[in-house]
Design an enzyme around this catalytic site. Structure first.
Site, PDB file in Angstrom:
ATOM      1  N   ASP A  67      62.487  79.896   2.462  1.00 23.24           N
ATOM      2  CA  ASP A  67      61.551  79.786   1.339  1.00 23.24           C
ATOM      3  C   ASP A  67      60.691  78.531   1.456  1.00 23.24           C
ATOM      4  OD1 ASP A  67      64.060  78.444   0.779  1.00 23.24           O
ATOM      5  OD2 ASP A  67      63.283  78.017  -1.220  1.00 23.24           O
ATOM      6  N   GLU A 126      66.088  77.174  -1.542  1.00 24.00           N
ATOM      7  CA  GLU A 126      66.295  75.743  -1.337  1.00 24.00           C
ATOM      8  C   GLU A 126      65.230  74.935  -2.052  1.00 24.00           C
ATOM      9  OE1 GLU A 126      66.277  71.735   0.501  1.00 24.00           O
ATOM     10  OE2 GLU A 126      64.647  73.167   0.348  1.00 24.00           O
TER      11      GLU A 126
END
Length: 366
Positions: A67, A126
């Site tokens: 991500d 994250e």
């Protein structure tokens, strides 16, 4: 597939946290000879890829996140259509951290022999709250009795030049909210008011920038950093009813949440206040004599001809979760000078050398 080509493919996925945009499936196909476990919780997708090369030996894991943060406006090119220019590749997530993913995936793809097991722990959570990502995969691995012995997280760690920094730990993060109570009133009659700003003003100097410990060879001092102060109604004729402060402490192992609470309470003694503290991550430190530190250090020097600084600088990362499970963990990746920025970029040379570092690490991890 060459590492740069694979890296470019990863950059095409619009994987804005917590959406992986299909990237995890793409990676699983690329490493089809690894056993794949898709672990999903609260809308967050995670992928564990694992392969046992021999019955005996160590379990080495690589961790990372697919991500990225939103791209924002003002890019010179499409942030999800990687642009190669002047030896660099421009794309959102180029440094943080799709180059790291591409490097260790391509290095692992070439492994034919290894004394033990290799795993990849990948998450799409994250850059967000990071509650249902790496932590959930490690819980799953613990339940299966397959936690790794050592781990490398490919966060962008280098500062001035590639190879100059390996992170062997991280500070923790404690967030604080402080409410100083008063009594709102007319500015012309201050004797009828309780002005929280006036009451707190003498105290501020004992909080702002205060070091709660002296630090040591591994960690900087645990400093109180004020991040927000606000009170009143943005008018000049009314005193505020209360004053709100927010602060953060990046704490070393020398300072705990309880230490912060005791100091703030002592400093604010006599004031009418409310204090709220939360710890979003805890500090950790991997011993410099650990096998993972020693071999990675050797590989970095061999490939880059640079002696890395072993340090704990920077913010938090998912490496903290590995440490919580008793896993010796280090972080190493490309330079971090454009992470989260407009026109984020990484040099092609760094991407290729990072792949070589991980390849050398795996080959020498006996």
């Amino acid at each position: 597939m060459q590492v740069v080509d694979f890296f470019k493919e990863l950059c095409k996925f619009k994987s804005i946290t917590p959406n992986d945009d299909g990237a995890l499936n793409y990676i699983a196909v690329e490493l089809s000879d690894f056993e794949a476990f898709f672990i999903e919780k609260e809308g967050v997708k995670n992928l564990l890829l694992t392969k046992k090369f021999s019955e005996d030996g160590v379990h080495l894991a690589f961790g990372g996140h697919i991500d990225v943060v939103p791209s924002g406006n003002g890019w010179s090119s499409d942030p999800f259509d990687p642009l190669e220019k002047d030896g660099f590749i421009y794309a959102r997530g180029a440094q943080d951290m799709k180059s790291g993913l591409a490097a260790f995936i391509c290095a692992i793809k070439e492994v034919e022999k290894f004394q033990g097991r290799i795993s990849l722990i990948l998450t799409s959570d994250e850059e967000g709250e990071a509650k249902y990502g790496t932590l959930e995969v490690l819980k799953f691995m613990q339940e299966k009795d397959m936690l790794p012995d050592f781990a490398v997280v490919a966060e962008p760690t280098c500062d001035k030049k590639f190879g100059d920094s390996i992170k062997i730990g991280r500070r923790g993060s404690i967030n604080g909210k402080l409410l100083i109570k008063g009594k709102q009133g007319h500015v012309a009659y201050p004797q009828k008011c309780i002005n929280p700003i006036h009451n707190f003003a003498p105290v501020l100097k004992f909080l702002a920038g205060f070091n709660l410990d002296p630090g040591d060879d591994a960690f900087s001092p645990s400093k109180i950093v004020i991040t927000d102060i606000r009170g009143g109604m943005e008018v000049s004729n009314v005193t505020p009813n209360d004053l709100k402060l927010m602060f953060n402490v990046r704490n070393s192992p020398q300072t705990t949440l309880e230490d912060v609470q005791k100091y703030v309470e002592k400093t604010c003694e006599g004031l009418d206040y409310e204090l709220s503290l939360t710890q979003s991550s805890k500090p950790f430190l991997t011993n410099i004599n650990s096998k993972i530190v020693q071999i990675l250090n050797q590989s970095v020097q061999k490939i880059t001809q640079v002696v890395p600084e072993l340090n704990t600088k920077g913010g938090t990362s998912d490496a903290r979760y590995f440490a919580e499970f008793g896993i010796d963990v280090v972080e190493f990746g490309v330079c971090n000078d454009t992470i989260h920025a407009i026109d984020e970029r990484v040099s092609i040379e760094e991407c290729e050398k990072l792949y070589l570092v991980f390849k050398d690490l795996i080959e020498n991890f006996d």
